[in-house]
Design a protein around this motif. Structure first.
Motif, PDB file in Angstrom:
ATOM      1  N   UNK A  67      20.832  25.944  13.046  1.00 53.89           N
ATOM      2  CA  UNK A  67      20.813  25.541  14.399  1.00 53.89           C
ATOM      3  C   UNK A  67      19.733  25.578  15.055  1.00 53.89           C
ATOM      4  N   UNK A  68      18.811  26.788  14.829  1.00 56.71           N
ATOM      5  CA  UNK A  68      17.543  26.784  15.643  1.00 56.71           C
ATOM      6  C   UNK A  68      16.372  25.642  14.821  1.00 56.71           C
ATOM      7  N   UNK A  69      16.583  25.562  13.846  1.00 59.12           N
ATOM      8  CA  UNK A  69      15.914  24.400  12.745  1.00 59.12           C
ATOM      9  C   UNK A  69      15.907  23.233  13.446  1.00 59.12           C
ATOM     10  N   UNK A  70      17.373  22.600  13.795  1.00 62.95           N
ATOM     11  CA  UNK A  70      17.392  21.482  14.377  1.00 62.95           C
ATOM     12  C   UNK A  70      17.034  21.262  16.068  1.00 62.95           C
ATOM     13  N   UNK A 108      15.235  32.256  18.865  1.00 60.62           N
ATOM     14  CA  UNK A 108      16.458  31.658  19.192  1.00 60.62           C
ATOM     15  C   UNK A 108      16.464  30.288  19.957  1.00 60.62           C
ATOM     16  N   UNK A 109      17.859  29.836  20.258  1.00 58.05           N
ATOM     17  CA  UNK A 109      17.876  28.352  20.460  1.00 58.05           C
ATOM     18  C   UNK A 109      17.010  28.304  22.160  1.00 58.05           C
ATOM     19  N   UNK A 110      17.233  29.563  22.877  1.00 60.33           N
ATOM     20  CA  UNK A 110      16.507  29.706  24.252  1.00 60.33           C
ATOM     21  C   UNK A 110      14.815  29.706  24.048  1.00 60.33           C
ATOM     22  N   UNK A 111      14.347  29.913  23.068  1.00 61.04           N
ATOM     23  CA  UNK A 111      13.044  29.880  22.925  1.00 61.04           C
ATOM     24  C   UNK A 111      12.471  28.716  22.068  1.00 61.04           C
ATOM     25  N   UNK A 112      13.161  27.796  21.786  1.00 55.95           N
ATOM     26  CA  UNK A 112      12.567  26.687  20.877  1.00 55.95           C
ATOM     27  C   UNK A 112      11.777  25.968  21.807  1.00 55.95           C
ATOM     28  N   UNK A 113      12.041  25.538  23.197  1.00 52.15           N
ATOM     29  CA  UNK A 113      11.296  24.749  24.008  1.00 52.15           C
ATOM     30  C   UNK A 113       9.650  25.435  23.941  1.00 52.15           C
ATOM     31  N   UNK A 145      16.467  38.805   9.727  1.00 49.55           N
ATOM     32  CA  UNK A 145      17.595  38.085  10.655  1.00 49.55           C
ATOM     33  C   UNK A 145      17.817  38.622  12.155  1.00 49.55           C
ATOM     34  N   UNK A 146      17.724  38.188  13.241  1.00 54.52           N
ATOM     35  CA  UNK A 146      18.162  38.391  14.630  1.00 54.52           C
ATOM     36  C   UNK A 146      19.111  37.403  15.147  1.00 54.52           C
ATOM     37  N   UNK A 147      19.864  38.212  16.043  1.00 57.46           N
ATOM     38  CA  UNK A 147      20.934  37.604  16.672  1.00 57.46           C
ATOM     39  C   UNK A 147      20.357  36.439  17.781  1.00 57.46           C
ATOM     40  N   UNK A 148      21.107  35.722  18.510  1.00 60.88           N
ATOM     41  CA  UNK A 148      20.530  34.862  19.423  1.00 60.88           C
ATOM     42  C   UNK A 148      20.018  35.524  20.619  1.00 60.88           C
ATOM     43  N   UNK A 149      20.396  36.704  20.825  1.00 65.24           N
ATOM     44  CA  UNK A 149      19.512  37.637  21.801  1.00 65.24           C
ATOM     45  C   UNK A 149      18.377  38.271  20.963  1.00 65.24           C
ATOM     46  N   UNK A 150      17.964  37.865  20.006  1.00 67.16           N
ATOM     47  CA  UNK A 150      16.673  38.365  19.197  1.00 67.16           C
ATOM     48  C   UNK A 150      17.011  39.891  18.726  1.00 67.16           C
ATOM     49  N   UNK A 151      18.084  40.487  18.503  1.00 71.57           N
ATOM     50  CA  UNK A 151      18.401  41.973  18.132  1.00 71.57           C
ATOM     51  C   UNK A 151      18.780  41.841  16.691  1.00 71.57           C
TER      52      UNK A 151
END
Ligand code: PLP
Ligand code: TYF
Length: 400
Positions: free
Chosen positions: A321-324, A383-388, A36-42
């Motif tokens: 959320x990232x799955x979606x 992360x959400x930011x990397x989904x695109x 598991x990583x945080x949204x900041x990938x930490x």
């Protein structure tokens, strides 16, 4: 004399992290190992874990050896967490629980028990499965074969194939089942399907052997994720269950887990436990204390327990959320008409994308996205930011 030793191949999962480290590209993404990583990938240390550790320091707890079977308070709460405290198997003291070196070490101990007390018995494992299962049974010299599980055509469960293969196995085989959030497929049987699987296992006098590495982490609910195991236990069956706290408490490096053997009497459980201890003693003598104390403190304290559940829901929620978002990004960007809804149907930490080895290589070599060669990506490392960006990489690789 060591000149004759040949080079071992890297681990197909843990080796991915090594390759990731060696890559200097800024866009790189590690979707290999399930951590598991945080949204900041930490990396993330749970607040309840920090609180439990502070308590341990305040109390001035010592570092004496544990008994071979591990910390009594841990063994008690871990079995209760799995079966539910009021379960007859607990009340009747029919469970032999021994603290293990996380999920892997607990599986290995069970494999040693099978090798010693059921010589020649086969373990049936799902196709595909977590890569280390095969290594564990090979090293324990336990023969295994595969049962059909994942159907690439439907990107779903090959339920008929699974049932047929379990039926066809020699009577008295062990059937390894992922308790929840199948790794890598991300597809679990429905409750009705679990009942039918239990029927066939009972008919054939097989022994179910559950690997529970994601309790609470799949759905966010500890009870729901233990549903499969409890359904089997309610039938009065003997069963084996390996547990891990790597994911649900983020205790990866503490190596904390357990092996539970449900027997038909308290007497048999006591005898089985004595044999598990006998197997553990020459392998590692006794297990580590730190993680066991953390689990005992968190699960045994009503406040920390509730906080833990909230943190687990938060982690499971972030993955959902990232799955979606990944599904939305793929659906919006891909013009080929491919149906991406399988991503939403899968559960747990991973998505089994269907990318083949060449396509997975393209993900890594061209896009710096690190993943296992079977097409599995860990959404916990996204992360959400990397989904695109990931969606672009996947579409490019699929249509390559
Ligand atoms: N079994 C499965 C299916 C897993 O995915 C994992 C990894 O989390 C494990 C067992 C064991 O991991 P650990 O040894 O860290 O508990
Ligand atoms: O499948 C995974 O990525 C996790 C982590 O030897 C893991 O289960 C991977 C390899 C391994 C132990 C744990």
């Amino acid at each position: 004399r060591f000149e004759g030793v040949t080079m071992a191949p890297p681990d197909p999962i843990l080796g991915v992290s090594e390759a990731f480290k060696a890559d200097n590209d800024e866009k790189k993404l590690n979707l290999g190992v399930g951590a598991y990583r945080t949204e900041e990938l930490q990396p993330y240390v749970l607040d309840v874990v920090k609180k439990a550790e502070n308590l341990m320091v305040e109390r001035g707890e010592n570092k004496e050896y544990l008994p071979i079977e591990g910390l009594a308070a841990f063994n008690k709460v871990t079995a209760e967490l799995l079966f539910g405290a009021s379960n007859p198997v607990i009340k009747e003291q029919r469970v032999a629980t021994v603290q293990g070196l996380s999920g892997t070490g607990s599986l290995r101990l069970a494999a040693a028990l099978i090798e010693r007390y059921f010589p020649g018995a086969k373990v049936l494992i799902s196709s595909p499965t977590w890569g280390n299962h095969k290594n564990i049974f090979n090293d324990a010299r336990v023969p295994w074969s595969e049962y059909r599980y994942y159907d690439p055509k439907t990107v779903g469960l090959d339920f008929d194939g699974m049932i047929a293969d379990i039926k066809a196995a020699p009577e008295g085989s062990f059937v390894l089942l992922h308790g929840c959030a199948h790794n890598p497929a991300g597809i679990d049987p429905t409750p009705e399907q679990w009942e039918k699987i239990a029927d066939v296992i009972q008919e054939k006098n097989h022994i179910p052997f559950f690997d529970v590495a994601y309790q609470g982490f799949a759905s966010g609910s500890l009870d729901a994720d233990a549903g499969s195991v409890r359904l089997f236990a309610a039938r009065g069956m003997e069963l084996l269950v390996a547990q891990s706290y790597s994911k649900n408490l983020g205790l990866y490096a503490e190596r904390i887990g357990a092996i539970n053997v449900v027997c038909t009497s308290a007497d048999a459980a006591a005898r089985v436990k004595s044999q598990l201890k006998r197997l553990a003693r020459p392998m590692y003598s006794n297990p580590p204390i730190h993680g066991a104390k953390i689990v005992a403190n968190v699960v045994g304290d009503p406040n920390l327990f509730n906080e833990w559940k909230a943190e687990m829901e938060m982690m499971a929620g972030r993955i959902k959320n990232v799955r979606k978002k990944l599904f939305d990004s793929l659906s919006a960007k891909d013009k080929s008409g491919k149906d991406w809804s399988f991503i939403l149907k899968q559960i747990g930490m991973f998505s089994f994308t269907g990318l083949n080895k060449a396509q997975s290589d393209n993900m890594t070599n061209k896009w710096h996205v690190y993943m296992t060669k079977d097409g599995r990506i860990s959404l916990a490392g996204l992360s959400l930011a990397k989904c695109e960006y990931l969606a672009d990489a996947i579409i490019d690789s699929f249509h390559n």
